[in-house]
Design a protein around this motif. Sequence first.
Motif: not given
Length: 76
Positions: A35-42, A48-50
């Motif tokens: 999830i942290q990696m996905y958040r970094a990509l977002v 703004p979904l981050a």
Amino acid sequence: MAISGKYGKLNIPKVGENEPVFVLRAQDRLAAPAIQMYRALVSSHGVPLADSIQKKLRLFKNGRARRKCPTDEFQQ
């Protein structure tokens, strides 16, 4: 109904019928880092979904589920 390879058909609002989904469970030790990696990509795309993802990440980290690694189930 969404479709998960492991969990079968799932009733998730706003997900189309037969749309594949990927499920991360709080008990999975690798879920929070994924999830942290996905958040970094977002975040890198300026979405703004981050912030919302960060809130969900806290829920995963604070969950009371017994943590296990996906490889655990294949080593039995």
